[in-house]
Scaffold this active site. Structure first.
Site, PDB file in Angstrom:
ATOM      1  N   ASN A 298      -3.485   9.647  -6.769  1.00  0.00           N
ATOM      2  CA  ASN A 298      -2.253  10.450  -6.790  1.00  0.00           C
ATOM      3  C   ASN A 298      -1.000   9.601  -6.582  1.00  0.00           C
ATOM      4  O   ASN A 298       0.079  10.129  -6.334  1.00  0.00           O
ATOM      5  CB  ASN A 298      -2.322  11.521  -5.696  1.00  0.00           C
ATOM      6  CG  ASN A 298      -3.478  12.487  -5.898  1.00  0.00           C
ATOM      7  OD1 ASN A 298      -3.573  13.130  -6.943  1.00  0.00           O
ATOM      8  ND2 ASN A 298      -4.373  12.589  -4.930  1.00  0.00           N
TER       9      ASN A 298
ATOM     10  N   LYS B  38      -8.769   5.684   6.042  1.00  0.00           N
ATOM     11  CA  LYS B  38      -7.541   5.071   5.532  1.00  0.00           C
ATOM     12  C   LYS B  38      -7.873   3.936   4.567  1.00  0.00           C
ATOM     13  O   LYS B  38      -8.652   3.047   4.898  1.00  0.00           O
ATOM     14  CB  LYS B  38      -6.663   4.580   6.689  1.00  0.00           C
ATOM     15  CG  LYS B  38      -6.096   5.732   7.489  1.00  0.00           C
ATOM     16  CD  LYS B  38      -5.123   5.281   8.555  1.00  0.00           C
ATOM     17  CE  LYS B  38      -4.558   6.500   9.290  1.00  0.00           C
ATOM     18  NZ  LYS B  38      -3.733   6.095  10.445  1.00  0.00           N
ATOM     19  N   GLY B  39      -7.283   3.986   3.401  1.00  0.00           N
ATOM     20  CA  GLY B  39      -7.507   2.954   2.392  1.00  0.00           C
ATOM     21  C   GLY B  39      -8.803   3.108   1.629  1.00  0.00           C
ATOM     22  O   GLY B  39      -9.100   2.339   0.726  1.00  0.00           O
TER      23      GLY B  39
ATOM     24  N   SER C 249      -2.687   0.649  -4.325  1.00  0.00           N
ATOM     25  CA  SER C 249      -3.177   1.806  -3.575  1.00  0.00           C
ATOM     26  C   SER C 249      -4.529   2.274  -4.091  1.00  0.00           C
ATOM     27  O   SER C 249      -4.824   2.160  -5.274  1.00  0.00           O
ATOM     28  CB  SER C 249      -2.166   2.955  -3.722  1.00  0.00           C
ATOM     29  OG  SER C 249      -2.720   4.173  -3.267  1.00  0.00           O
ATOM     30  N   ALA C 250      -5.335   2.836  -3.194  1.00  0.00           N
ATOM     31  CA  ALA C 250      -6.630   3.399  -3.587  1.00  0.00           C
ATOM     32  C   ALA C 250      -6.467   4.814  -4.148  1.00  0.00           C
ATOM     33  O   ALA C 250      -7.405   5.384  -4.692  1.00  0.00           O
ATOM     34  CB  ALA C 250      -7.562   3.434  -2.381  1.00  0.00           C
ATOM     35  N   SER C 251      -5.276   5.360  -4.019  1.00  0.00           N
ATOM     36  CA  SER C 251      -5.075   6.770  -4.380  1.00  0.00           C
ATOM     37  C   SER C 251      -4.926   6.996  -5.877  1.00  0.00           C
ATOM     38  O   SER C 251      -4.232   6.251  -6.566  1.00  0.00           O
ATOM     39  CB  SER C 251      -3.833   7.308  -3.673  1.00  0.00           C
ATOM     40  OG  SER C 251      -3.543   8.608  -4.130  1.00  0.00           O
TER      41      SER C 251
ATOM     42  N   GLU D 238       0.002  -3.278   4.668  1.00  0.00           N
ATOM     43  CA  GLU D 238      -1.148  -2.362   4.760  1.00  0.00           C
ATOM     44  C   GLU D 238      -1.221  -1.669   6.117  1.00  0.00           C
ATOM     45  O   GLU D 238      -0.939  -2.283   7.145  1.00  0.00           O
ATOM     46  CB  GLU D 238      -2.443  -3.172   4.604  1.00  0.00           C
ATOM     47  CG  GLU D 238      -3.102  -3.050   3.261  1.00  0.00           C
ATOM     48  CD  GLU D 238      -3.656  -1.666   2.964  1.00  0.00           C
ATOM     49  OE1 GLU D 238      -3.757  -0.831   3.876  1.00  0.00           O
ATOM     50  OE2 GLU D 238      -3.995  -1.428   1.796  1.00  0.00           O
ATOM     51  N   ASP D 239      -1.661  -0.416   6.141  1.00  0.00           N
ATOM     52  CA  ASP D 239      -1.856   0.290   7.419  1.00  0.00           C
ATOM     53  C   ASP D 239      -3.331   0.470   7.738  1.00  0.00           C
ATOM     54  O   ASP D 239      -3.669   0.976   8.807  1.00  0.00           O
ATOM     55  CB  ASP D 239      -1.197   1.671   7.384  1.00  0.00           C
ATOM     56  CG  ASP D 239      -1.940   2.623   6.457  1.00  0.00           C
ATOM     57  OD1 ASP D 239      -2.276   2.201   5.329  1.00  0.00           O
ATOM     58  OD2 ASP D 239      -2.193   3.772   6.855  1.00  0.00           O
TER      59      ASP D 239
ATOM     60  N   ASP E  41       0.873  -1.160   0.000  1.00  0.00           N
ATOM     61  CA  ASP E  41       0.000   0.000   0.000  1.00  0.00           C
ATOM     62  C   ASP E  41       0.923   1.227   0.000  1.00  0.00           C
ATOM     63  O   ASP E  41       2.118   1.109   0.285  1.00  0.00           O
ATOM     64  CB  ASP E  41      -0.876  -0.035   1.266  1.00  0.00           C
ATOM     65  CG  ASP E  41      -1.707   1.215   1.430  1.00  0.00           C
ATOM     66  OD1 ASP E  41      -2.349   1.634   0.457  1.00  0.00           O
ATOM     67  OD2 ASP E  41      -1.711   1.785   2.544  1.00  0.00           O
ATOM     68  N   LEU E  42       0.402   2.392  -0.345  1.00  0.00           N
ATOM     69  CA  LEU E  42       1.257   3.588  -0.402  1.00  0.00           C
ATOM     70  C   LEU E  42       1.109   4.468   0.851  1.00  0.00           C
ATOM     71  O   LEU E  42       2.029   4.575   1.672  1.00  0.00           O
ATOM     72  CB  LEU E  42       0.911   4.406  -1.650  1.00  0.00           C
ATOM     73  CG  LEU E  42       1.642   5.738  -1.791  1.00  0.00           C
ATOM     74  CD1 LEU E  42       3.124   5.518  -2.078  1.00  0.00           C
ATOM     75  CD2 LEU E  42       1.015   6.590  -2.905  1.00  0.00           C
ATOM     76  N   ASP E  43      -0.092   5.077   0.962  1.00  0.00           N
ATOM     77  CA  ASP E  43      -0.329   6.039   2.052  1.00  0.00           C
ATOM     78  C   ASP E  43      -0.281   5.340   3.408  1.00  0.00           C
ATOM     79  O   ASP E  43      -1.052   4.411   3.651  1.00  0.00           O
ATOM     80  CB  ASP E  43      -1.708   6.689   1.872  1.00  0.00           C
ATOM     81  CG  ASP E  43      -1.799   7.517   0.599  1.00  0.00           C
ATOM     82  OD1 ASP E  43      -1.178   8.585   0.563  1.00  0.00           O
ATOM     83  OD2 ASP E  43      -2.484   7.092  -0.352  1.00  0.00           O
TER      84      ASP E  43
ATOM     85  N   THR F 249       1.504  10.116   4.223  1.00  0.00           N
ATOM     86  CA  THR F 249       0.583  11.096   3.647  1.00  0.00           C
ATOM     87  C   THR F 249      -0.746  11.151   4.377  1.00  0.00           C
ATOM     88  O   THR F 249      -1.546  12.057   4.130  1.00  0.00           O
ATOM     89  CB  THR F 249       0.309  10.776   2.166  1.00  0.00           C
ATOM     90  OG1 THR F 249       0.113   9.374   2.070  1.00  0.00           O
ATOM     91  CG2 THR F 249       1.435  11.215   1.277  1.00  0.00           C
TER      92      THR F 249
ATOM     93  N   ARG G  38     -11.538   8.374  -2.385  1.00  0.00           N
ATOM     94  CA  ARG G  38     -11.870   9.785  -2.141  1.00  0.00           C
ATOM     95  C   ARG G  38     -13.382   9.995  -2.089  1.00  0.00           C
ATOM     96  O   ARG G  38     -13.896  10.686  -1.211  1.00  0.00           O
ATOM     97  CB  ARG G  38     -11.258  10.640  -3.252  1.00  0.00           C
ATOM     98  CG  ARG G  38     -11.187  12.121  -2.929  1.00  0.00           C
ATOM     99  CD  ARG G  38     -10.661  12.906  -4.119  1.00  0.00           C
ATOM    100  NE  ARG G  38      -9.420  12.321  -4.643  1.00  0.00           N
ATOM    101  CZ  ARG G  38      -8.907  12.611  -5.831  1.00  0.00           C
ATOM    102  NH1 ARG G  38      -9.502  13.479  -6.615  1.00  0.00           N
ATOM    103  NH2 ARG G  38      -7.791  12.029  -6.234  1.00  0.00           N
TER     104      ARG G  38
ATOM    105  N   LYS H 202     -11.145  -0.865  -1.487  1.00  0.00           N
ATOM    106  CA  LYS H 202     -10.902  -1.711  -0.323  1.00  0.00           C
ATOM    107  C   LYS H 202     -12.041  -1.465   0.667  1.00  0.00           C
ATOM    108  O   LYS H 202     -12.455  -0.315   0.786  1.00  0.00           O
ATOM    109  CB  LYS H 202      -9.567  -1.348   0.350  1.00  0.00           C
ATOM    110  CG  LYS H 202      -8.343  -1.505  -0.552  1.00  0.00           C
ATOM    111  CD  LYS H 202      -7.116  -0.835   0.086  1.00  0.00           C
ATOM    112  CE  LYS H 202      -5.944  -0.830  -0.882  1.00  0.00           C
ATOM    113  NZ  LYS H 202      -4.765  -0.104  -0.372  1.00  0.00           N
TER     114      LYS H 202
HETATM  115  C1  G6P Z   1      -5.423   6.062   0.190  1.00  0.00           C
HETATM  116  C2  G6P Z   1      -5.607   6.772   1.506  1.00  0.00           C
HETATM  117  C3  G6P Z   1      -7.033   7.261   1.654  1.00  0.00           C
HETATM  118  C4  G6P Z   1      -7.422   8.094   0.437  1.00  0.00           C
HETATM  119  C5  G6P Z   1      -7.312   7.250  -0.814  1.00  0.00           C
HETATM  120  C6  G6P Z   1      -7.656   8.017  -2.080  1.00  0.00           C
HETATM  121  O1  G6P Z   1      -5.994   4.815   0.273  1.00  0.00           O
HETATM  122  O2  G6P Z   1      -5.299   5.915   2.583  1.00  0.00           O
HETATM  123  O3  G6P Z   1      -7.126   8.013   2.831  1.00  0.00           O
HETATM  124  O4  G6P Z   1      -8.722   8.593   0.579  1.00  0.00           O
HETATM  125  O5  G6P Z   1      -5.977   6.766  -0.914  1.00  0.00           O
HETATM  126  O6  G6P Z   1      -6.648   8.949  -2.324  1.00  0.00           O
HETATM  127  P1  G6P Z   1      -6.674  10.078  -3.428  1.00  0.00           P
HETATM  128  O7  G6P Z   1      -5.240  10.535  -3.476  1.00  0.00           O
HETATM  129  O8  G6P Z   1      -7.101   9.442  -4.723  1.00  0.00           O
HETATM  130  O9  G6P Z   1      -7.626  11.114  -2.980  1.00  0.00           O
HETATM  131 MG    MG Z   2      -2.785   3.152   3.525  1.00  0.00          MG
END
Ligand code: G6P
Ligand code: MG
Length: 219
Positions: A117, A44-45, A113-115, A168-169, A8-10, A16, A48, A144
């Site tokens: 970014n 977390k995870g 990652s769910a992000s 994973e966190d 996982d990233l964040d 972050t 958005r 997730k």
């Molecule tokens: C990660 C973080 C979440 C965040 C998600 C989406 O999983 O743990 O807190 O909401 O990514 O991130 P984004 O950068 O796409 O808004």
């Molecule tokens: Mg995370």
């Protein structure tokens, strides 16, 4: 069989989570309510969109689709401003050591990652080259705890899920890894991540011997 590691990233590779929190808190305050660190645990995870749905629920706010989308953009704009100056100093302790060791051992590595970014963040901290595969919020439709992100990563690595190890966190992330049939390693508090197969406070607690043990071929 060969095994692979999925990160996982964040909150695992970079810290972050605090910037996500600040951006959500700013929006909540603008809308006239508080958003606490404890409530942030649920975010977390989580995608958005889902985070904003939960935030509005906390504030008891109903929004039109247009208003919802405006707040989604606002949150991300604030978040991007917080991470604009991010660099390698924000990599969590001993993450590079672990990545370096796994690379040396020829272990395939993926980001899950769910992000949306994820790629620019990996570039900012100069860790993108370590990952053979990157699956992020732009490639998954089910967030997730759905296992989609990790199953996609395993598939692209050419590995069976049971031969993958996930770091994973987030509670939702541990659940996703477990549902995928992978080995789950929680990074954080034991009380929070009690569903994980193993839990460590951070990578400084993870020894190379432990990594060797995870790499052992499974039947
Ligand atoms: C990660 C973080 C979440 C965040 C998600 C989406 O999983 O743990 O807190 O909401 O990514 O991130 P984004 O950068 O796409 O808004
Ligand atoms: Mg995370």
């Amino acid at each position: 069989a060969q095994c692979g590691f999925i990160f996982d990233l964040d909150g695992v590779i970079v810290d972050t989570a605090k910037y996500h929190y600040l951006a959500w808190k700013k929006l909540a305050n603008e809308l006239g309510f508080e958003f606490t660190q404890e409530q942030n645990e649920m975010f977390k995870g989580v995608s958005r969109k889902r985070c904003l749905e939960i935030l509005l629920q906390i504030g008891g706010i109903t929004a039109s689709e247009e208003q919802f989308n405006t707040w989604m953009v606002e949150k991300n704009t604030d978040y991007l401003a917080y991470i604009a100056h991010m660099d390698a100093t924000e990599i969590l302790p001993e993450v590079p050591k672990v990545l370096e060791y796994l690379k040396k051992m020829n272990i395939p590595l993926a980001l899950g990652s769910a992000s949306k970014n994820a790629v620019p963040i990996l570039e900012k901290v100069h860790l993108k080259e370590y990952f053979d595969i990157i699956i992020d919020g732009n490639q998954v439709t089910k967030a997730k705890p759905d296992p989609e992100v990790f199953l996609k990563a395993a598939k692209q690595l050419g590995l069976a899920p049971q031969h993958c190890v996930v770091f994973e966190d987030a509670v939702a992330g541990i659940q996703a890894a477990n549902t995928a049939g992978m080995v789950s390693i929680g990074i954080g508090e034991k009380e929070v991540l009690n569903e994980a197969h193993y839990v460590f406070n951070d990578f400084t607690e993870i020894t190379l011997q432990f990594l060797d043990q995870l790499m052992k071929p499974t039947p």
